[in-house]
Write a protein that holds these residues in place. Sequence first.
Motif, mmCIF file in Angstrom:
data_model
loop_
_atom_site.group_PDB
_atom_site.id
_atom_site.type_symbol
_atom_site.label_atom_id
_atom_site.label_comp_id
_atom_site.label_asym_id
_atom_site.label_seq_id
_atom_site.Cartn_x
_atom_site.Cartn_y
_atom_site.Cartn_z
ATOM 1 N N VAL A 1 0.859 -1.172 0.000
ATOM 2 C CA VAL A 1 0.000 0.000 0.000
ATOM 3 C C VAL A 1 0.900 1.228 0.000
ATOM 4 O O VAL A 1 1.851 1.306 0.767
ATOM 5 C CB VAL A 1 -0.910 0.013 1.258
ATOM 6 N N VAL A 2 0.624 2.170 -0.886
ATOM 7 C CA VAL A 2 1.381 3.414 -0.916
ATOM 8 C C VAL A 2 0.749 4.359 0.093
ATOM 9 O O VAL A 2 -0.436 4.675 0.017
ATOM 10 C CB VAL A 2 1.370 4.044 -2.329
ATOM 11 N N VAL A 3 1.554 4.799 1.038
ATOM 12 C CA VAL A 3 1.076 5.712 2.072
ATOM 13 C C VAL A 3 1.792 7.039 1.899
ATOM 14 O O VAL A 3 3.014 7.086 1.820
ATOM 15 C CB VAL A 3 1.359 5.147 3.485
ATOM 16 N N ARG A 4 1.015 8.091 1.828
ATOM 17 C CA ARG A 4 1.594 9.423 1.722
ATOM 18 C C ARG A 4 2.021 9.867 3.106
ATOM 19 O O ARG A 4 1.227 9.899 4.036
ATOM 20 C CB ARG A 4 0.562 10.386 1.148
ATOM 21 N N VAL A 5 3.286 10.186 3.256
ATOM 22 C CA VAL A 5 3.836 10.562 4.551
ATOM 23 C C VAL A 5 3.792 12.082 4.688
ATOM 24 O O VAL A 5 4.047 12.811 3.747
ATOM 25 C CB VAL A 5 5.289 10.053 4.677
ATOM 26 N N GLY A 6 3.482 12.532 5.892
ATOM 27 C CA GLY A 6 3.541 13.960 6.155
ATOM 28 C C GLY A 6 2.177 14.594 6.308
ATOM 29 O O GLY A 6 1.147 13.978 6.062
ATOM 30 N N ALA A 7 2.213 15.829 6.709
ATOM 31 C CA ALA A 7 0.990 16.562 6.989
ATOM 32 C C ALA A 7 0.512 17.337 5.772
ATOM 33 O O ALA A 7 1.281 17.680 4.888
ATOM 34 C CB ALA A 7 1.218 17.516 8.154
ATOM 35 N N GLU A 8 -0.759 17.579 5.775
ATOM 36 C CA GLU A 8 -1.429 18.390 4.755
ATOM 37 C C GLU A 8 -1.870 19.678 5.443
ATOM 38 O O GLU A 8 -2.204 19.670 6.632
ATOM 39 C CB GLU A 8 -2.636 17.622 4.222
ATOM 40 N N HIS A 9 -1.865 20.771 4.696
ATOM 41 C CA HIS A 9 -2.341 22.049 5.222
ATOM 42 C C HIS A 9 -3.451 22.555 4.317
ATOM 43 O O HIS A 9 -3.313 22.539 3.091
ATOM 44 C CB HIS A 9 -1.206 23.078 5.273
ATOM 45 N N VAL A 10 -4.553 22.984 4.915
ATOM 46 C CA VAL A 10 -5.654 23.596 4.185
ATOM 47 C C VAL A 10 -5.786 25.028 4.681
ATOM 48 O O VAL A 10 -5.734 25.285 5.895
ATOM 49 C CB VAL A 10 -6.983 22.834 4.397
ATOM 50 N N SER A 11 -5.947 25.963 3.754
ATOM 51 C CA SER A 11 -6.126 27.365 4.104
ATOM 52 C C SER A 11 -7.267 27.940 3.268
ATOM 53 O O SER A 11 -7.308 27.747 2.053
ATOM 54 C CB SER A 11 -4.838 28.144 3.833
ATOM 55 N N ILE A 12 -8.186 28.631 3.932
ATOM 56 C CA ILE A 12 -9.334 29.240 3.266
ATOM 57 C C ILE A 12 -9.228 30.750 3.456
ATOM 58 O O ILE A 12 -9.246 31.244 4.589
ATOM 59 C CB ILE A 12 -10.651 28.693 3.843
ATOM 60 N N LYS A 13 -9.076 31.456 2.345
ATOM 61 C CA LYS A 13 -8.837 32.897 2.361
ATOM 62 C C LYS A 13 -10.117 33.667 2.050
ATOM 63 O O LYS A 13 -10.767 33.397 1.047
ATOM 64 C CB LYS A 13 -7.774 33.256 1.326
ATOM 65 N N ASN A 14 -10.441 34.646 2.867
ATOM 66 C CA ASN A 14 -11.583 35.518 2.621
ATOM 67 C C ASN A 14 -11.129 36.691 1.763
ATOM 68 O O ASN A 14 -10.402 37.564 2.219
ATOM 69 C CB ASN A 14 -12.173 36.026 3.942
ATOM 70 N N ARG A 15 -11.561 36.692 0.505
ATOM 71 C CA ARG A 15 -11.259 37.790 -0.411
ATOM 72 C C ARG A 15 -12.569 38.355 -0.979
ATOM 73 O O ARG A 15 -12.658 38.700 -2.147
ATOM 74 C CB ARG A 15 -10.339 37.320 -1.550
ATOM 75 N N LEU A 16 -13.581 38.463 -0.096
ATOM 76 C CA LEU A 16 -14.877 38.996 -0.510
ATOM 77 C C LEU A 16 -14.805 40.509 -0.754
ATOM 78 O O LEU A 16 -15.566 41.054 -1.527
ATOM 79 C CB LEU A 16 -15.946 38.683 0.545
ATOM 80 N N GLY A 17 -13.895 41.187 -0.076
ATOM 81 C CA GLY A 17 -13.737 42.623 -0.257
ATOM 82 C C GLY A 17 -14.748 43.437 0.530
ATOM 83 O O GLY A 17 -15.667 42.905 1.159
ATOM 84 N N SER A 18 -14.560 44.733 0.499
ATOM 85 C CA SER A 18 -15.465 45.708 1.144
ATOM 86 C C SER A 18 -15.733 45.403 2.611
ATOM 87 O O SER A 18 -16.825 45.683 3.120
ATOM 88 C CB SER A 18 -16.786 45.797 0.381
ATOM 89 N N GLY A 19 -14.767 44.805 3.287
ATOM 90 C CA GLY A 19 -14.906 44.537 4.715
ATOM 91 C C GLY A 19 -15.866 43.426 5.083
ATOM 92 O O GLY A 19 -16.248 43.295 6.250
#
Length: 117
Positions: free
Chosen positions: A3-21
């Motif tokens: 079985v191929v196992v991916r080693v290491g951590a994953e990072h997820v980032s969600i950016k708010n670029r809606l604008g106008s505050g």
Amino acid sequence: MGVVVRVGAEHVSIKNRLGSGKTMSLHCQSKDNDLGNQTVADGSDYGWDFSPNAWGTTLFYCDLGWEGVPEFHFDAYVSSRDAVRCPSDCFWLISLEGVYGLNGQTGLWEFMYFWPS
């Protein structure tokens, strides 16, 4: 056969670029981890780290909302889609047009989700 196992951590980032505050509410979770309710200010981001499971079935999904879209559900990390698209960092950009995901292989933002009409 192994079985191929991916080693290491994953990072997820969600950016708010809606604008106008415009702030957005965000609630992300997996089957095992509830990351709680977050309020993300315009221009800011929210992220987390995790290790994908060995079976390739890791799924993190999010519900977000803002004044123009009261509730929207999307999959922030799906092993079958993102192991190749974003092998270590999955970046999402929330804009007035919809949701974009950064393709880690091409370096280009790809339009992924329209807002409901």
